[in-house]
Motif scaffolding. Structure first.
Motif: not given
Length: 343
Positions: A307-330
């Motif tokens: 949530i923090s990365a999205y509303f901060a407009g930080n695309q790289q941090q948002l994608e890194q967060t998903l990789r960190q928790f092994n979340v696979k995108l649709k």
């Protein structure tokens, strides 16, 4: 009196076969002769039995094939009797089962009303009961989190779909309006970027919702089912305990002692069941608490960072967060999040 005794003795000496017919020494001798003929004599299919005496007329000869019918009838009769006995056995077993259930239900109902009106005693583990109350309260709060997270996902999905449609409209107008081409183009790119980041955030929220759903509706629910079995066992244990106590203060004649012994056996069975489920509940509550802390630590960290990365407009941090928790995108091209399709 002498005649009566002789008559009784004579009656006791008459052997009875499996069909209830009386047998005599002559019958036994004839049976032994027939058995010997069957073992050492010729094939019965090729012989015949003379109805008269030895050397009788030929008209008295009876083919052996005519003797087989009663034997088949006897076999069918035995099969029918066995089938009836089996059916009767099943009926008796069902009746016993219903009888035991009725007695158990009566005892438990009586114990439940006694506890409710303050006339009966209740076995209580204060520490365990407190843990059970905490679990039920925690489950209600987590169900609220799950419901709100699903609403957030639904609203955010609609927003992402709106941003995508708005970006497509801006792109179309950029091509058809030369005087505003740059302005429409900038807005189209902005909406497309927001839409892409929104889909990434949706993946994180969906993972959060799925994990909370598993924790609440599977892990916690499984523990609550064991608790329900434990509470039923506790009620049965107290019901049979009260029954034994009631019999113990009554008379001590032979019939009463038999009832007391039977009640003691039933009490011990219910006590073993109660203690086993008491142990199961304690162990499950312990493991549930450990699992809950582990799962929620990971999910809350994921939710916060995404949530923090999205509303901060930080695309790289948002994608890194998903990789960190092994979340696979649709996969691209799907219209709705997977959890909505499963509803």
């Amino acid at each position: 009196m002498t005649d009566s005794i002789l008559s009784k003795a004579a009656t006791m000496e008459i052997p009875i076969n499996s069909n209830g017919d009386s047998r005599t020494a002559e019958d036994d001798s004839l049976e032994q002769d027939l058995q010997q003929v069957m073992v050492s004599g010729p094939n019965l299919n090729e012989t015949s039995i003379v109805s008269g005496g030895y050397g009788g007329a030929a008209e008295g000869i009876i083919p052996t094939s005519s003797i087989k019918a009663p034997s088949m009838h006897h076999s069918n009769s035995n099969s029918s009797m066995m089938s009836e006995e089996a059916t009767r056995g099943v009926a008796v077993e069902k009746f016993d089962s219903v009888k035991k259930w009725s007695i158990n239900t009566y005892k438990c109902t009586k114990q439940m009303f006694s506890e409710r009106f303050g006339r009966g005693t209740k076995t209580v583990d204060l520490e365990l009961e407190a843990q059970i109350d905490v679990l039920r309260e925690t489950k209600m709060k987590y169900e609220r989190i799950l419901r709100l997270a699903r609403e957030l996902t639904n609203h955010f999905y609609n927003m992402v779909q709106t941003q995508q449609a708005l970006g497509d409209t801006f792109a179309d107008l950029s091509q058809k309006s030369p005087e505003l081409q740059d302005e429409f183009g900038y807005n189209a790119e902005t909406q497309r970027l927001l839409c892409k980041n929104g889909e990434t955030l949706l993946g994180a929220i969906n993972f959060f919702v799925s994990s909370i759903n598993t924790l609440v509706n599977k892990t916690m629910e499984d523990t609550l089912m064991t608790i329900k079995m434990y509470e039923n066992a506790r009620l049965e244990f107290d019901a049979y305990r009260a029954d034994l106590e009631e019999l113990s203060v009554g008379p001590r004649d032979a019939a009463a002692m038999v009832r007391i012994e039977f009640a003691q056996q039933q009490y011990q069975i219910q006590k073993d069941k109660y203690e086993r489920l008491h142990s199961d509940v304690s162990i499950k509550l312990k493991f549930l608490e450990e699992n809950k802390v582990k799962v929620m630590h990971k999910q809350l960290l994921l939710f916060h960072n995404a949530i923090s990365a999205y509303f901060a407009g930080n695309q790289q941090q948002l994608e890194q967060t998903l990789r960190q928790f092994n979340v696979k995108l649709k996969p691209p091209g799907s219209d709705k999040p997977s959890w909505l399709e499963e509803q």
